[in-house]
Design a protein around this motif. Sequence first.
Motif, PDB file in Angstrom:
ATOM      1  N   LYS A  48       0.830  -1.199   0.000  1.00 43.95           N
ATOM      2  CA  LYS A  48       0.000   0.000   0.000  1.00 43.95           C
ATOM      3  C   LYS A  48       0.870   1.257   0.000  1.00 43.95           C
ATOM      4  CE  LYS A  48      -4.170  -1.928   2.073  1.00 43.95           C
ATOM      5  NZ  LYS A  48      -5.246  -1.721   3.073  1.00 43.95           N
ATOM      6  N   HIS A  49       1.981   1.202   0.712  1.00 42.93           N
ATOM      7  CA  HIS A  49       2.896   2.339   0.744  1.00 42.93           C
ATOM      8  C   HIS A  49       3.550   2.545  -0.623  1.00 42.93           C
ATOM      9  CE1 HIS A  49       3.172   3.192   5.204  1.00 42.93           C
ATOM     10  NE2 HIS A  49       2.486   2.065   5.178  1.00 42.93           N
ATOM     11  N   MET A  50       4.002   1.453  -1.232  1.00 43.74           N
ATOM     12  CA  MET A  50       4.636   1.565  -2.553  1.00 43.74           C
ATOM     13  C   MET A  50       3.665   2.107  -3.593  1.00 43.74           C
ATOM     14  SD  MET A  50       6.951  -1.856  -2.976  1.00 43.74           S
ATOM     15  CE  MET A  50       7.735  -2.595  -1.543  1.00 43.74           C
ATOM     16  N   ASP A  51       2.457   1.573  -3.596  1.00 43.00           N
ATOM     17  CA  ASP A  51       1.447   2.034  -4.561  1.00 43.00           C
ATOM     18  C   ASP A  51       1.118   3.508  -4.341  1.00 43.00           C
ATOM     19  OD1 ASP A  51       1.361  -0.504  -5.618  1.00 43.00           O
ATOM     20  OD2 ASP A  51      -0.499  -1.082  -4.611  1.00 43.00           O
ATOM     21  N   ALA A  52       1.011   3.900  -3.062  1.00 47.09           N
ATOM     22  CA  ALA A  52       0.687   5.295  -2.751  1.00 47.09           C
ATOM     23  C   ALA A  52       1.783   6.229  -3.236  1.00 47.09           C
ATOM     24  CB  ALA A  52       0.480   5.456  -1.247  1.00 47.09           C
ATOM     25  N   ILE A  53       3.028   5.900  -2.936  1.00 44.68           N
ATOM     26  CA  ILE A  53       4.149   6.765  -3.324  1.00 44.68           C
ATOM     27  C   ILE A  53       4.258   6.866  -4.840  1.00 44.68           C
ATOM     28  CG2 ILE A  53       6.666   7.024  -3.222  1.00 44.68           C
ATOM     29  CD1 ILE A  53       6.456   5.632  -0.409  1.00 44.68           C
ATOM     30  N   ALA A  54       3.977   5.760  -5.528  1.00 40.20           N
ATOM     31  CA  ALA A  54       4.034   5.761  -6.998  1.00 40.20           C
ATOM     32  C   ALA A  54       3.029   6.727  -7.612  1.00 40.20           C
ATOM     33  CB  ALA A  54       3.788   4.352  -7.523  1.00 40.20           C
ATOM     34  N   ASN A  55       1.964   7.039  -6.873  1.00 37.01           N
ATOM     35  CA  ASN A  55       0.913   7.934  -7.373  1.00 37.01           C
ATOM     36  C   ASN A  55       1.056   9.375  -6.891  1.00 37.01           C
ATOM     37  OD1 ASN A  55      -0.657   6.119  -8.949  1.00 37.01           O
ATOM     38  ND2 ASN A  55      -1.422   5.185  -7.076  1.00 37.01           N
ATOM     39  N   ILE A  56       2.144   9.668  -6.195  1.00 38.41           N
ATOM     40  CA  ILE A  56       2.347  11.012  -5.646  1.00 38.41           C
ATOM     41  C   ILE A  56       3.421  11.735  -6.443  1.00 38.41           C
ATOM     42  CG2 ILE A  56       3.061  12.347  -3.625  1.00 38.41           C
ATOM     43  CD1 ILE A  56       2.010  10.009  -1.901  1.00 38.41           C
ATOM     44  N   GLU A  57       3.052  12.869  -6.997  1.00 37.65           N
ATOM     45  CA  GLU A  57       4.022  13.680  -7.734  1.00 37.65           C
ATOM     46  C   GLU A  57       5.061  14.240  -6.772  1.00 37.65           C
ATOM     47  OE1 GLU A  57       4.067  17.554 -10.757  1.00 37.65           O
ATOM     48  OE2 GLU A  57       2.171  16.673 -10.093  1.00 37.65           O
ATOM     49  N   GLY A  58       6.313  14.125  -7.151  1.00 33.60           N
ATOM     50  CA  GLY A  58       7.374  14.660  -6.301  1.00 33.60           C
ATOM     51  C   GLY A  58       7.821  13.698  -5.218  1.00 33.60           C
ATOM     52  N   ALA A  59       7.461  12.415  -5.361  1.00 32.29           N
ATOM     53  CA  ALA A  59       7.863  11.409  -4.378  1.00 32.29           C
ATOM     54  C   ALA A  59       8.269  10.133  -5.092  1.00 32.29           C
ATOM     55  CB  ALA A  59       6.726  11.126  -3.411  1.00 32.29           C
ATOM     56  N   GLN A  60       9.242   9.423  -4.517  1.00 36.54           N
ATOM     57  CA  GLN A  60       9.656   8.155  -5.101  1.00 36.54           C
ATOM     58  C   GLN A  60      10.273   7.263  -4.026  1.00 36.54           C
ATOM     59  OE1 GLN A  60      12.691   8.853  -8.053  1.00 36.54           O
ATOM     60  NE2 GLN A  60      14.127   9.789  -6.616  1.00 36.54           N
TER      61      GLN A  60
END
Length: 336
Positions: A15-27
């Motif tokens: 869930k954390h990986m999927d969330a970060i993948a969908n956030i602009e400016g985060a990886q």
Amino acid sequence: MINFAIVGIGHISKKHMDAIANIEGAQVVALCDNNETRLQEFKGQFELYNDLETMLMKQKDIDVVNICVPSGLHANMTKICAKYKKHVVAEKPMALKLTDAEEMIQACEEHGVKLAIVHPNRYRPAFLELRRLFDDNIFGKISHANATVRWNRNDAYYAQAPWRGTKEFDGGVLMNQAIHDLDLLLWFMGEVESVQAMATTRLRNIEAEDVAAAVVTFKSGALGIIEAATTIYPKNLEESLAIFGENASVKIGGQNAINFEVLEAKGLEEEEKVGIIERIKNDPFGTPGHQHIIEDMVLSINEGKVPTVDGQAGIAPVRLILAILESAETGKRVYL
């Protein structure tokens, strides 16, 4: 770009990986786990480590560490991250002991880093709508509220890992399942004055409780009723939050507390009420709560603000649960 590392590669880390993948400016730039087999699944995608401190010493570009390990390990790992000046997003519950939670907050404050606790249910569309209505004072004087978790977690669930259901690393139904609902209860009802409770391990082969019931008195004078169980046969029956006041009655329920089952408020027109209910039914989960929490951390770093669900918010349900367990053990009313 805000660089994230994730510690603990299990069910919740996805869930954390999927969330970060969908956030602009985060990886995501690094993963850490002591299970080498799990790590190798991500070979070539991220930097991989089997020790937290080694990762933090070697990889200087990490800004935030997301802690997804068993709950009893959160405090020590948070303190290590703070020492290395890394912001922390910790899964719920933030800790299993009050002293550990307090030390997490203190360590992050001392080292000037931010701490966010994952309570994603606050961002479900139904609860965001209820928050809007609540802030508009639709209830008037509140009489009481109910938080109910009637779920099934069988022995096979607890057998998946040796730490599950233990008092040292996991906790029982209150810390593991119902804490989301207690967070919501406190978010709407405010601080608790006292609690009278019972809890027991009735059906599951675990150290911690599998069923609990409590009555709380809030500082406002309103009452709260809490029921939590993982003993329901044969599957999840209900997760709900209900609030009752002089001018309104609201219940958000279903198997996973996502829809308005009751929405009655003085002055709320029928057309508006139906519109709210239908809108929530059409999109009951909205943007995932983990994405909201992590986006908020990115915003907090970029704008120099405190995370919305910070350490003080995270410690509140832990404090309540420990009071419930103390009351159940002593048979006495516990004042917070």
